[in-house]
Every structure is written in structure tokens, then in C-alpha cells.
Scaffold this active site. Structure first.
Site, PDB file in Angstrom:
ATOM      1  N   ARG A   1     -21.672 -19.307  -2.861  1.00 35.89           N
ATOM      2  CA  ARG A   1     -22.698 -18.898  -1.779  1.00 35.89           C
ATOM      3  C   ARG A   1     -23.885 -18.947  -2.486  1.00 35.89           C
ATOM      4  O   ARG A   1     -24.149 -18.024  -3.423  1.00 35.89           O
ATOM      5  CB  ARG A   1     -22.197 -17.901  -1.071  1.00 35.89           C
ATOM      6  CG  ARG A   1     -21.106 -17.958   0.079  1.00 35.89           C
ATOM      7  CD  ARG A   1     -20.842 -16.990   0.744  1.00 35.89           C
ATOM      8  NE  ARG A   1     -19.602 -17.086   1.614  1.00 35.89           N
ATOM      9  CZ  ARG A   1     -19.103 -16.109   2.335  1.00 35.89           C
ATOM     10  NH1 ARG A   1     -19.429 -14.772   2.297  1.00 35.89           N
ATOM     11  NH2 ARG A   1     -18.170 -16.295   3.421  1.00 35.89           N
TER      12      ARG A   1
ATOM     13  N   LYS B   1     -21.537 -23.538  10.180  1.00 35.66           N
ATOM     14  CA  LYS B   1     -21.487 -22.075  10.873  1.00 35.66           C
ATOM     15  C   LYS B   1     -22.722 -21.260  10.161  1.00 35.66           C
ATOM     16  O   LYS B   1     -22.979 -20.206  10.671  1.00 35.66           O
ATOM     17  CB  LYS B   1     -20.305 -21.553  10.997  1.00 35.66           C
ATOM     18  CG  LYS B   1     -19.437 -22.182  12.063  1.00 35.66           C
ATOM     19  CD  LYS B   1     -17.975 -21.617  12.093  1.00 35.66           C
ATOM     20  CE  LYS B   1     -17.059 -22.180  12.956  1.00 35.66           C
ATOM     21  NZ  LYS B   1     -16.796 -23.384  12.855  1.00 35.66           N
ATOM     22  N   TYR B   2     -23.110 -21.447   9.005  1.00 31.86           N
ATOM     23  CA  TYR B   2     -24.155 -20.743   8.326  1.00 31.86           C
ATOM     24  C   TYR B   2     -25.621 -21.160   8.625  1.00 31.86           C
ATOM     25  O   TYR B   2     -25.970 -22.205   9.033  1.00 31.86           O
ATOM     26  CB  TYR B   2     -23.752 -20.907   6.737  1.00 31.86           C
ATOM     27  CG  TYR B   2     -22.410 -20.413   6.232  1.00 31.86           C
ATOM     28  CD1 TYR B   2     -22.269 -19.478   6.546  1.00 31.86           C
ATOM     29  CD2 TYR B   2     -21.875 -21.188   5.435  1.00 31.86           C
ATOM     30  CE1 TYR B   2     -20.905 -18.941   6.123  1.00 31.86           C
ATOM     31  CE2 TYR B   2     -20.721 -20.724   4.860  1.00 31.86           C
ATOM     32  CZ  TYR B   2     -20.042 -19.420   5.276  1.00 31.86           C
ATOM     33  OH  TYR B   2     -18.800 -19.129   4.858  1.00 31.86           O
ATOM     34  N   PRO B   3     -26.492 -20.004   8.615  1.00 32.05           N
ATOM     35  CA  PRO B   3     -27.646 -20.123   8.818  1.00 32.05           C
ATOM     36  C   PRO B   3     -28.341 -21.416   7.686  1.00 32.05           C
ATOM     37  O   PRO B   3     -27.636 -21.119   6.700  1.00 32.05           O
ATOM     38  CB  PRO B   3     -28.557 -18.663   8.927  1.00 32.05           C
ATOM     39  CG  PRO B   3     -27.438 -18.131   8.013  1.00 32.05           C
ATOM     40  CD  PRO B   3     -26.016 -18.653   8.163  1.00 32.05           C
TER      41      PRO B   3
ATOM     42  N   ALA C   1     -19.386 -24.764   6.602  1.00 31.21           N
ATOM     43  CA  ALA C   1     -20.675 -24.724   6.260  1.00 31.21           C
ATOM     44  C   ALA C   1     -21.458 -25.003   7.473  1.00 31.21           C
ATOM     45  O   ALA C   1     -22.775 -24.251   7.334  1.00 31.21           O
ATOM     46  CB  ALA C   1     -20.937 -25.942   5.399  1.00 31.21           C
TER      47      ALA C   1
END
Length: 291
Positions: free
Chosen positions: A117, A67-69, A65
Site C-alpha cells: 500500500r 475500491k480504493y481512493p 484495488a
């Protein structure tokens, strides 16, 4: 994106012939099942996911998580947190009819991961990719090798071109490398909640960018079914025993709570304890097999 001049994703009724579905997976690499999940199932699943979305993210390490924008929200482990998924969607008979035919050369299969997502406005399109990052072995399989992974994409809101519907390059499972495809090589998987996109291993695809300026985010649950010869990405061994025993035998098998059988020459299975079946050693009960 111009899509009218090229072959499109086939859209089948949920009661279509399974042999036809499997032919499409081998020919095109993907297809859409229309209306597989009833409205009440989608509604129930969304309510459960709303609860999970409202929980503050846990402190400490978050391997994926983080690593996500910021306009990309992620909720893992929906099999544990969402009863509608584990008791209804996970054991859908159409999905398993497809899986049984698809994995017939490699034996039993199970769930590798299932997660939410939610893609908000401003999220750019993904790069084109194959779903092989969790198990790099798949990257090295020759083209003629039997498939060992299947991606199942559940839209829980409408998928449109504007909000980033999945882009699929038909026939790309026969490519030796992903390369750098152009966006106009892909077709759009526009869908309604309750539809399902089935994607063969090696198919090149991407989530589209969300170009909307208002409205709900695009919500999707991604589920990956793998040959039992691959260790699942998520483990479900920490689920409470009473939760596991409220599930069907099939559901338990999907979550790694029973001994499974790859294809021959394996003659005893995997997931054993002391040379015995896992479920027998645990004396595991199930909703459809209480004794």
C-alpha cells in the site's frame, strides 16, 4: 494526537527474547521490532516494488484495488513479483520464531496475503478496525479462543505522525466489539524502514491520515500469517514451477506448495493429493533440499 500520557508500544531489538515478544502480544497486542530488516534488504525490496508500481494496472476486474481512493495505490502478490520478499523477508528467522510460538495451539501456519500500500498526501485516516474482514469466522471466535491470524507490517519509508503512522489501541484484543473508539485512545507506531510492527489478532488499529503536503508517499507492505486451517486470501499456486523450486522448503510451505499439519486431532495434515504429501506427488525440489 497526544500520546505522552498513556503506555506506548514496546520497541524491542530484533534479537530480543521470543518469550518476551509473545508476552507482549498477549498483554499489549502489538510491539515493534527495531531494525529487523537490514538496509540493503529494504533498498532491494523498494527497487522491486518500484518496478511493479510502474506497470500500468491490468484491464478488467480488480476486486480490491478498484475500491480504493485515487491517492491510495495497491500492488498485490508481492511474494510472486518480488524475489527479495519471497527469498529473504518471507523466511526471516525472527518472524518464524514468533509465529511458531504464537500458533503453537493450532499447528502449522502459512502466508495468507502480502501486498503493498502506498498512501499519498490527502489520504484520510482509516476507521478503526480489526484484520478479520477476509475471514469473517475470526469475528465470531470467543475471546479465549487461540489466535489464528497474525499481522506483520513492514514500513518501507519512514512512518511519522504527519504521514499517517499506524494507530494501535493497546489491549483492544480483549474487547468484545470494536465499537467507535476515539483517536486519542490509540498510540502511534512511528517507525523507520527496516522496523516491523507485529499485531495480534483482534487488535483494533487504523492507518493514520497522510497530512503532508510534499515528499514521498508512505509505503508499507502488509503481510498476514494465518493458521493453515484458513484458506489464504491470495493463492500462490500459479507461480512458475522453476520459481517455486528456487525457494527454500520453508518458503514453499508459506506459499501453500507443501502439505501442512494443523494441531491434533488431525493426524495426516491438509493440502494432500490422493492421500499423499503434495510435495512428494509433485516431486518438488527446493533450494535447500534439491533431492
Amino acid at each position: 494526537m497526544t500520546v505522552d500520557s498513556k503506555p506506548q508500544l514496546q520497541r524491542l531489538a530484533a534479537d530480543a527474547d521470543v518469550d518476551r515478544m509473545c508476552r507482549l502480544l498477549e498483554e499489549d497486542g502489538a510491539f515493534i521490532l527495531k531494525g529487523l530488516l537490514p538496509f540493503d534488504v529494504v533498498e532491494s525490496f523498494n527497487r522491486e516494488l518500484d518496478v511493479q508500481m510502474a506497470i500500468p494496472p491490468p484491464k478488467g476486474e480488480r476486486l480490491l484495488a478498484d475500491k480504493y481512493p485515487p491517492h491510495f495505490k495497491y500492488v498485490p502478490n508481492v511474494a510472486t513479483t518480488c524475489p527479495t520478499f519471497r527469498n529473504t523477508i518471507l523466511i526471516n528467522p525472527v518472524i518464524h520464531a514468533i509465529c511458531e510460538a504464537y500458533f503453537q495451539r493450532t499447528g502449522d501456519y502459512w502466508l495468507s496475503a502480502a501486498f503493498l500500500r502506498e498512501i499519498e498526501s490527502g489520504m484520510p485516516a482509516q476507521p478503526f478496525h480489526r484484520d478479520d474482514a477476509t475471514h469473517p469466522l475470526m469475528h465470531y471466535q470467543p475471546l479465549e479462543a487461540p489466535p489464528i491470524s497474525l499481522s506483520v507490517i513492514f514500513p518501507l519509508t519512514e512512518f511519522t505522525e504527519e504521514n499517517g503512522a499506524t494507530e494501535v489501541i493497546l489491549g483492544s484484543h480483549r474487547w468484545t466489539e470494536v465499537g467507535t473508539p476515539e483517536r486519542d485512545q490509540a498510540v502511534l507506531a512511528t517507525m523507520d524502514p527496516g522496523d516491523v510492527l507485529i499485531v495480534r489478532q483482534r487488535v483494533v488499529h487504523a492507518g493514520g491520515g497522510n497530512r503532508t503536503t510534499a515528499g514521498k508517499p508512505r509505503r508499507v507492505v502488509l503481510a498476514y500469517f494465518n493458521s493453515v486451517q484458513l484458506t489464504p486470501f491470495e493463492t500462490y499456486r500459479t507461480m512458475p514451477r522453476e520459481m517455486v523450486e528456487s525457494m527454500t522448503v520453508l518458503g514453499q510451505r508459506m506459499l501453500g506448495w507443501r502439505t501442512m499439519k494443523p494441531s491434533d486431532p488431525n493426524i495426516v495434515g491438509i493440502n494432500l493429493i490422493d492421500d499423499k504429501r503434495l510435495e512428494n506427488v509433485l516431486q518438488l525440489k527446493a533450494a535447500d533440499s534439491p533431492a
